[in-house]
Scaffold this active site. Structure first.
Site, PDB file in Angstrom:
ATOM      1  N   ASN A   1       9.947   4.155   2.686  1.00  0.00           N
ATOM      2  CA  ASN A   1       9.853   3.656   4.055  1.00  0.00           C
ATOM      3  C   ASN A   1      11.099   2.854   4.385  1.00  0.00           C
ATOM      4  O   ASN A   1      11.782   2.344   3.496  1.00  0.00           O
ATOM      5  CB  ASN A   1       8.652   2.704   4.170  1.00  0.00           C
ATOM      6  CG  ASN A   1       7.344   3.390   3.921  1.00  0.00           C
ATOM      7  OD1 ASN A   1       6.786   4.017   4.799  1.00  0.00           O
ATOM      8  ND2 ASN A   1       6.847   3.290   2.692  1.00  0.00           N
TER       9      ASN A   1
ATOM     10  N   HIS B   1       6.904   4.691  12.370  1.00  0.00           N
ATOM     11  CA  HIS B   1       6.832   4.628  10.906  1.00  0.00           C
ATOM     12  C   HIS B   1       7.898   5.591  10.359  1.00  0.00           C
ATOM     13  O   HIS B   1       7.682   6.798  10.319  1.00  0.00           O
ATOM     14  CB  HIS B   1       5.414   5.040  10.482  1.00  0.00           C
ATOM     15  CG  HIS B   1       5.146   4.968   9.013  1.00  0.00           C
ATOM     16  ND1 HIS B   1       4.234   4.082   8.474  1.00  0.00           N
ATOM     17  CD2 HIS B   1       5.635   5.661   7.970  1.00  0.00           C
ATOM     18  CE1 HIS B   1       4.178   4.249   7.151  1.00  0.00           C
ATOM     19  NE2 HIS B   1       5.025   5.213   6.825  1.00  0.00           N
TER      20      HIS B   1
ATOM     21  N   CYS C   1       6.671   9.587  -0.675  1.00  0.00           N
ATOM     22  CA  CYS C   1       5.461  10.330  -0.365  1.00  0.00           C
ATOM     23  C   CYS C   1       5.247  11.387  -1.431  1.00  0.00           C
ATOM     24  O   CYS C   1       6.061  12.296  -1.583  1.00  0.00           O
ATOM     25  CB  CYS C   1       5.548  10.975   1.011  1.00  0.00           C
ATOM     26  SG  CYS C   1       4.067  11.916   1.406  1.00  0.00           S
TER      27      CYS C   1
ATOM     28  N   ARG D   1       0.842  -1.203   0.000  1.00  0.00           N
ATOM     29  CA  ARG D   1       0.000   0.000   0.000  1.00  0.00           C
ATOM     30  C   ARG D   1       0.883   1.262   0.000  1.00  0.00           C
ATOM     31  O   ARG D   1       1.071   1.896  -1.030  1.00  0.00           O
ATOM     32  CB  ARG D   1      -0.953  -0.024   1.219  1.00  0.00           C
ATOM     33  CG  ARG D   1      -2.178   0.850   1.041  1.00  0.00           C
ATOM     34  CD  ARG D   1      -1.938   2.325   1.230  1.00  0.00           C
ATOM     35  NE  ARG D   1      -1.417   2.638   2.547  1.00  0.00           N
ATOM     36  CZ  ARG D   1      -0.910   3.826   2.876  1.00  0.00           C
ATOM     37  NH1 ARG D   1      -0.868   4.796   2.001  1.00  0.00           N
ATOM     38  NH2 ARG D   1      -0.425   4.023   4.082  1.00  0.00           N
ATOM     39  N   ASP D   2       1.438   1.606   1.123  1.00  0.00           N
ATOM     40  CA  ASP D   2       2.253   2.817   1.232  1.00  0.00           C
ATOM     41  C   ASP D   2       3.393   2.781   0.207  1.00  0.00           C
ATOM     42  O   ASP D   2       3.741   3.800  -0.401  1.00  0.00           O
ATOM     43  CB  ASP D   2       2.821   2.903   2.663  1.00  0.00           C
ATOM     44  CG  ASP D   2       3.423   4.257   2.983  1.00  0.00           C
ATOM     45  OD1 ASP D   2       3.357   5.165   2.136  1.00  0.00           O
ATOM     46  OD2 ASP D   2       3.984   4.409   4.083  1.00  0.00           O
TER      47      ASP D   2
ATOM     48  N   HIS E   1      10.868   6.942   7.622  1.00  0.00           N
ATOM     49  CA  HIS E   1      11.321   7.024   6.229  1.00  0.00           C
ATOM     50  C   HIS E   1      12.818   7.291   6.192  1.00  0.00           C
ATOM     51  O   HIS E   1      13.379   7.915   7.096  1.00  0.00           O
ATOM     52  CB  HIS E   1      10.558   8.133   5.491  1.00  0.00           C
ATOM     53  CG  HIS E   1       9.213   7.688   5.002  1.00  0.00           C
ATOM     54  ND1 HIS E   1       8.762   7.931   3.733  1.00  0.00           N
ATOM     55  CD2 HIS E   1       8.226   7.001   5.617  1.00  0.00           C
ATOM     56  CE1 HIS E   1       7.548   7.410   3.581  1.00  0.00           C
ATOM     57  NE2 HIS E   1       7.196   6.846   4.714  1.00  0.00           N
TER      58      HIS E   1
HETATM   59 MG    MG Z   1       5.342   5.755   4.708  1.00  0.00          MG
END
Ligand code: MG
Length: 313
Positions: free
Chosen positions: A257, A215, A248, A18-19, A217
């Site tokens: 990530n 979370h 992003c 997803r991300d 990055h």
């Molecule tokens: Mg992320």
């Protein structure tokens, strides 16, 4: 030897499908995506965010989410013991589609600053909380689990440094709403380990460690040290993306990530169990990386690929 109190296990929350994929330019075919996700699940990952119920015209990479859920159900993954298939679900329309897909776990998404949140989801933070309150209430009535992402917790591309107190307040509100866990995101990868611990210190008196996820990055190379700082401080859930996929769209220049492979290699090497088999994980990531036609951000995967013959997929 110095006594370093480390946990025996860490729960990894895989966000690659997803991300990760949402922020890659090339969309994966349904077949490649399914092969990738099944590979991730076969590697031992238990929490995998496999899709998003968002506007398909805005985020075409997530257009196959309903089919993904249906296929994974057919293939027995939805009911597999200990496995949770998650979907990002930003509003009530998204929740309608999640229900249609028999999705049992959703994630809502806001930011620590108004400018970021407005640019990202077209609402300010307060408005987003009003929407999530309705989404969370309906989800819980339908016995659907809910977690929340808070973006830009350490720094915002538009507003600069973020005050830890405002992040703590926001996390508290989300938990009070019935969200089971808040994932604190360094969306543009500006935080360092000291700042991670500073924020966690503020969080700690009010929020238990299982209610928080990290979370991180890797935009400036600090994702792995930040994960370690969080784990050393008591965080037991980390979000990561296999291959180090993603970035992003709304944070110019942001890279991906933290890579699941790099994290698993570090944690397992330190004696912290993740339940993930690295070789199997790399095989899964290879499917995504080859479909995207790019070099992975994951250092471990780069080394692994150099030693392993490419698949014929
Ligand atoms: Mg992320």
């Amino acid at each position: 030897m110095m006594n370093w109190p480390l946990p025996s296990t860490v729960r990894l929350f895989e966000v690659g499908p997803r991300d990760g994929l949402q922020n890659e330019k090339v969309p994966l075919s349904l077949e490649s995506k399914l092969a990738y996700i099944e590979g991730l699940l076969a590697s031992g990952l238990k929490d995998v965010e496999v899709g998003a119920f968002v506007r398909e015209d805005k985020i075409p990479q997530m257009a196959s989410s309903l089919q993904i859920f249906k296929e994974l159900e057919k293939r027995g993954w939805s009911k597999k013991r200990g496995v949770t298939l998650w979907a990002l679900c930003p509003n009530e329309r998204g929740l309608d589609r999640a229900l249609e897909a028999d999705c049992r776990a959703i994630a809502v998404f806001t930011g620590a600053t108004d400018t970021f949140t407005q640019k990202n989801i077209g609402m300010n933070v307060k408005e987003s909380l009003q929407v999530f309150e309705r989404v969370t209430e309906r989800a819980r009535k339908n016995k659907i689990r809910v977690r929340a992402y808070v973006s830009v917790c350490w720094g915002c591309p538009y507003e600069g440094k973020v005050k830890p107190a405002s992040v703590v307040k926001l996390a508290r509100k989300l938990l009070d709403m019935g969200v089971e866990q808040v994932s604190l995101g360094d969306t543009i990868g500006v935080a360092n380990p000291r700042e991670v611990v500073d924020l966690l210190l503020r969080v700690k008196p009010e929020i238990t460690r299982d209610q928080i996820a990290g979370h991180f990055h890797d935009t400036r190379g600090t994702a792995l040290p930040n994960c370690l700082a969080a784990v050393g401080f008591g965080v037991r859930t980390l979000d990561s993306a296999s291959g180090g996929l993603g970035g992003c769209n709304y944070a110019p220049g942001a890279s991906g990530n933290v890579a699941t492979e790099d994290l698993v290699y570090m944690l397992e090497g330190m004696g912290i169990r993740t339940g993930v088999k690295l070789d199997k994980l790399c095989e899964a990531s290879r499917i995504a990386i080859q479909s995207l036609g790019r070099i992975p951000a994951s250092k471990y995967l780069q080394a692994w690929l150099a030693k392993n013959i490419p698949s014929v997929a």
